[in-house]
Enzyme design. Structure first.
Site, PDB file in Angstrom:
ATOM      1  CD  GLU A 186      31.266  39.618  30.134  1.00 50.28           C
ATOM      2  OE1 GLU A 186      31.547  38.730  30.944  1.00 50.28           O
ATOM      3  OE2 GLU A 186      30.162  40.184  30.108  1.00 50.28           O
ATOM      4  CG  HIS A 212      29.224  40.232  33.970  1.00 50.68           C
ATOM      5  ND1 HIS A 212      28.733  38.968  33.737  1.00 50.68           N
ATOM      6  CD2 HIS A 212      30.548  40.078  34.230  1.00 50.68           C
ATOM      7  CE1 HIS A 212      29.711  38.088  33.852  1.00 50.68           C
ATOM      8  NE2 HIS A 212      30.821  38.738  34.140  1.00 50.68           N
TER       9      HIS A 212
END
Length: 252
Positions: free
Chosen positions: A168, A96
């Site tokens: 993302e 992430h």
């Protein structure tokens, strides 16, 4: 190839065990059939036991937000993938942007974690994405392709077919800039083509690709209508039971 959509909530550093139980009690009877949409909550390590117990017998899958690449040892503060599997965890988020940025995780770390997750019978959700600086330099495809190549290094086609990749765009998080559904699709398509180049067409058609930039009930249908977007990795909108239900039941 028909890929089962996967909507995953990433709670980040929110919720305690009591709130976790209340959340699951509010959603577990209203989740879609897992053959239609896979519903997943990835929670902080301290909430995972409460989440698993509350979700037992429901259509809710359980995920962790991170793990280490060793099963045990002198690694203070880390989370063992072996223990996560023993707890009944299905998925683990790795790579992430917050882990890469705040905790300086490298592509090599993420690749090691992916292998450890598979070795313990779970599936990784591998995150990738570019910064505003990279996007403005029109280098976003080169950046994300390099991340994917590094993350998948040494994995088999069978493993890659079963994992999830989450795109993302870091430049669209907290910057006031928004990624359009076309921009999201463009990058997810690039990721799928990269998997095809690295492996084969079948593997590329099997791998599920999520979009992870401010997904909410208002935009989930449009995003999910795109051919290369198979789900969402959802932050804030996954903390509220009604919002999460609206996301996972987007087909209704």
């Amino acid at each position: 190839m028909s890929r089962t959509p996967i909507i995953a909530g990433n709670w980040k550093l929110h919720m305690n065990p009591e709130q976790t139980t209340e959340f699951v009690d509010a959603v577990k009877g209203k989740l879609p059939d897992p053959s239609k949409v896979e519903s997943l909550i990835c929670a902080p390590a301290v909430d995972l036991d409460a989440l698993r117990k509350a979700a037992e017998g429901s259509n809710l899958h359980i995920g962790a937000e991170n793990c280490y690449f060793e099963d045990e040892g002198a690694y203070t503060g880390e989370t063992s993938p072996k223990v996560l599997k023993e707890m009944g965890i299905d998925y683990v988020i790795i790579g992430h942007s917050e882990r890469r940025g705040y905790f300086h995780e490298t592509d090599e770390d993420i690749n090691k974690k992916a292998k450890a997750i598979f070795a313990n019978g779970m599936k990784p959700i591998i995150c990738c994405g570019e910064s505003l600086e990279t996007r403005e330099a029109n280098k976003q495809e080169d950046w994300v392709v390099a991340q994917i190549k590094a993350a998948l290094d040494g994995l088999t086609a069978e493993q890659v077919s079963s994992l999830v990749i989450a795109y993302e765009p870091i430049w669209a998080i907290g910057t006031g800039k928004t990624a359009s559904s076309d921009q999201a699709e463009e990058m997810c398509k690039t990721i799928r083509e990269t998997v095809k180049d690295l492996y084969n067409e079948e593997t590329a058609e099997n791998v599920r690709i999520q979009y992870g930039g401010s997904v909410k009930p208002a935009n989930v249908k449009e995003l999910m209508s795109k051919p290369d977007i198979d789900g969402g990795l959802v932050g804030g909108a996954s903390l509220d039971p009604e919002s999460f239900l609206a996301l996972v039941n987007y087909q209704d």
